[in-house]
Design a protein around this motif. Sequence first.
Motif, short mmCIF file in Angstrom:
data_model
loop_
_atom_site.label_atom_id
_atom_site.label_comp_id
_atom_site.label_asym_id
_atom_site.label_seq_id
_atom_site.Cartn_x
_atom_site.Cartn_y
_atom_site.Cartn_z
N VAL A 56 -20.34 15.19 -15.85
CA VAL A 56 -18.99 14.58 -15.53
C VAL A 56 -17.49 13.50 -15.36
CG1 VAL A 56 -18.53 13.40 -12.83
CG2 VAL A 56 -20.80 15.05 -13.43
N VAL A 57 -17.20 14.87 -15.50
CA VAL A 57 -15.59 13.53 -16.24
C VAL A 57 -14.77 13.02 -14.81
CG1 VAL A 57 -14.00 13.58 -17.71
CG2 VAL A 57 -15.75 14.82 -18.22
N VAL A 58 -13.85 11.46 -15.36
CA VAL A 58 -13.54 10.79 -14.04
C VAL A 58 -12.50 10.11 -14.93
CG1 VAL A 58 -13.03 9.52 -12.14
CG2 VAL A 58 -14.58 11.20 -11.82
N ASP A 59 -11.09 10.28 -14.95
CA ASP A 59 -9.87 9.51 -14.93
C ASP A 59 -10.50 8.05 -14.50
OD1 ASP A 59 -7.56 7.73 -16.16
OD2 ASP A 59 -6.68 9.80 -16.43
N PRO A 60 -10.45 7.15 -15.22
CA PRO A 60 -10.54 5.86 -14.20
C PRO A 60 -8.80 4.81 -13.27
CG PRO A 60 -11.09 5.03 -16.47
CD PRO A 60 -10.71 6.69 -16.66
N ALA A 61 -8.47 5.76 -14.16
CA ALA A 61 -7.09 5.65 -13.23
C ALA A 61 -6.53 6.36 -12.76
CB ALA A 61 -5.92 5.68 -14.22
N ASP A 62 -7.49 7.00 -11.69
CA ASP A 62 -7.97 8.37 -10.20
C ASP A 62 -8.45 7.90 -10.04
OD1 ASP A 62 -6.62 10.80 -10.39
OD2 ASP A 62 -7.93 11.92 -10.56
N VAL A 63 -9.26 6.66 -10.00
CA VAL A 63 -9.53 5.84 -8.73
C VAL A 63 -9.84 4.60 -9.06
CG1 VAL A 63 -11.86 7.74 -9.31
CG2 VAL A 63 -11.70 5.82 -10.55
N ALA A 64 -7.97 4.37 -9.49
CA ALA A 64 -8.50 3.30 -8.83
C ALA A 64 -7.59 3.01 -7.45
CB ALA A 64 -6.75 2.49 -9.95
N LEU A 65 -7.64 1.99 -6.21
CA LEU A 65 -8.30 2.60 -5.03
C LEU A 65 -6.58 1.61 -5.08
CD1 LEU A 65 -10.89 0.79 -3.68
CD2 LEU A 65 -9.80 3.45 -4.20
N ASP A 66 -5.56 2.35 -4.27
CA ASP A 66 -4.32 1.91 -3.73
C ASP A 66 -4.28 0.49 -2.77
OD1 ASP A 66 -3.25 3.35 -1.30
OD2 ASP A 66 -4.72 4.50 -2.72
N GLU A 67 -3.47 -0.29 -2.72
CA GLU A 67 -3.69 -1.27 -1.39
C GLU A 67 -4.29 -0.33 -0.31
OE1 GLU A 67 -0.01 -2.92 0.02
OE2 GLU A 67 1.42 -1.15 -0.74
N HIS A 68 -3.75 0.85 0.50
CA HIS A 68 -4.47 0.85 0.89
C HIS A 68 -5.83 1.39 1.48
CE1 HIS A 68 -0.07 1.36 2.49
NE2 HIS A 68 0.67 2.59 1.42
N SER A 69 -5.65 2.30 0.28
CA SER A 69 -7.32 2.47 0.07
C SER A 69 -8.31 1.31 0.32
CB SER A 69 -7.50 3.47 -0.95
OG SER A 69 -7.10 4.85 -0.77
N ARG A 70 -7.71 0.18 -0.31
CA ARG A 70 -8.92 -0.96 -0.69
C ARG A 70 -8.87 -1.42 0.93
NH1 ARG A 70 -5.11 -3.00 -3.98
NH2 ARG A 70 -6.05 -2.22 -5.82
N ALA A 71 -7.42 -1.40 1.51
CA ALA A 71 -8.02 -2.20 3.26
C ALA A 71 -8.48 -1.24 3.41
CB ALA A 71 -6.21 -2.15 3.74
N PHE A 72 -8.56 -0.43 3.63
CA PHE A 72 -9.43 0.89 4.50
C PHE A 72 -10.67 1.03 4.13
CE2 PHE A 72 -11.99 4.28 4.08
CZ PHE A 72 -11.82 5.07 5.51
N ILE A 73 -10.97 0.61 2.60
CA ILE A 73 -12.77 0.09 1.67
C ILE A 73 -13.62 -1.05 2.81
CG2 ILE A 73 -14.06 -0.02 0.16
CD1 ILE A 73 -13.79 3.08 0.78
N GLU A 74 -11.87 -1.95 3.04
CA GLU A 74 -13.24 -3.58 3.75
C GLU A 74 -12.77 -3.49 4.63
OE1 GLU A 74 -10.28 -6.03 1.71
OE2 GLU A 74 -11.48 -5.72 -0.79
N SER A 75 -12.09 -1.88 5.70
CA SER A 75 -12.40 -2.92 7.09
C SER A 75 -13.33 -1.99 7.73
CB SER A 75 -10.82 -1.64 7.59
OG SER A 75 -10.90 -0.82 6.76
#
Length: 466
Positions: free
Chosen positions: A227-246
């Motif tokens: 399974v291959v995933v580019d680390p840059a592809d999964v770095a959360l943007d500010e909106h996703s980070r806020a969502f995950i923490e909510s």
Amino acid sequence: MTQTAGSPDNPLRVAVIGSGPAGFYAAGQLLSAADLTVEVDLYDRLATPWGLVRAGVAPDHPKIKSVTRVYEKTAAKPGFRYHGNVEIGTDVSHDELASAYHAVLYAIGAPTDRRLGIPGEDLPGSHAATEFVAWYNGHPDYADHEFDLSAKRAVVIGNGNVALDVARMLALTPEELAVTDTADHAIDALRHSSVEEIVVLGRRGPAQAAYTNPELRELADLEAADVVVDPADVALDEHSRAFIESDAADVTARRNVEIVTAFAATPPSGKPKRVVLRFLASPVEILGSDRVEGVRIVRNELTSELRAQPTGETEDIACQLVLRSIGYRGTPIPGVPFDDGRATIHNSDGRVTREGTEEPVPGVYTAGWIKRGPSGVIGTNKKCAQETVTHLLADNEAGALPEPSTTPGELLGALEDRGVEVVDYAGWELIDAHEKGLGEPHGRPRVKLVRRAEHLMHAAASKVRG
């Protein structure tokens, strides 16, 4: 309208259309109604029951298919009858059904695929994932489909469980496939597949992916694929980070982010195949002249509402096979109100309503995907069916169901006169036993019969014995 039905002299007669999970849950709940005599006739256009449990669940997930034991208990209840190989709208009309039963409950699922609506979608080598799933699961409508698996790279468009099922099936080894109930024609084709890389595209980020944790996690267990995933592809943007923490993010979303992040941190081990998970990418064109040669994608960014917004940055991914997995879509039944926008039967909490109104159509109900759209897991249909059945029983108690003008026996007689070979439950049990008998010597759950003629031939023996 009728007096309350449900006495031994006047049983509540219900036709349930569709023998998948929603149909069987509805049948089971009706037959378990307290202090009521209920007769349920379950119709399906295929000779074989179980719907997507048979024709949609991935073959390497046998535990999920064990839910059919619950449905077998329903089939053993007094008052249950199965009528397979009957297509509503072709063999029999809605009006004919409605005249023979107090109520008709549609649980026909969502049998077709949603469209991307982009150039090149219909090029040879571009397929709906629904077709691929039905093909490897032995659905008789797709037994003769052909998928060119000489491609080195395949692109799967979508970020739900079906997309991961499709990717995993392309990555399984012959040995992993050999112990499943994958259709024989698919096992043979997949054994000779040249696919080495499967790219799975999601239009949003890992925090918004629709797949479940177990489906995602088991990619790590593939014997022959990294399974291959580019680390840059999964770095959360500010909106996703806020969502995950909510509080809006559930445990599934949080865990998906953790799993994908772990994949990104794990270097490939050198297995012969690769499953590449990509995020924030949408296809804008399938490239090629005579057949698929690639997919043009646009890079997305998320808005504050977590919607995917194209950035204008594009990339071409060379590939020879595209499988489009962006959702299932319901289809209308002639004579039954249909919501084209939602691709569901027009309804209010399971009561079918006239188009553009909340006015119920007396005696007509719906459950499952054709009621609510293609969402949830198998168990979701149990609660969905219960809501519908509760309304149906309440309407019966209120004397709001129509009085049948004919009988189920007359309807079945008409089907026989039309040359329809109706398969009863005993006929299905003969098909079931034959398939299991074919599979047992090879350590497989079953070897599926994939053609209607084979189903009818084996089922016919039940009528000879009878």
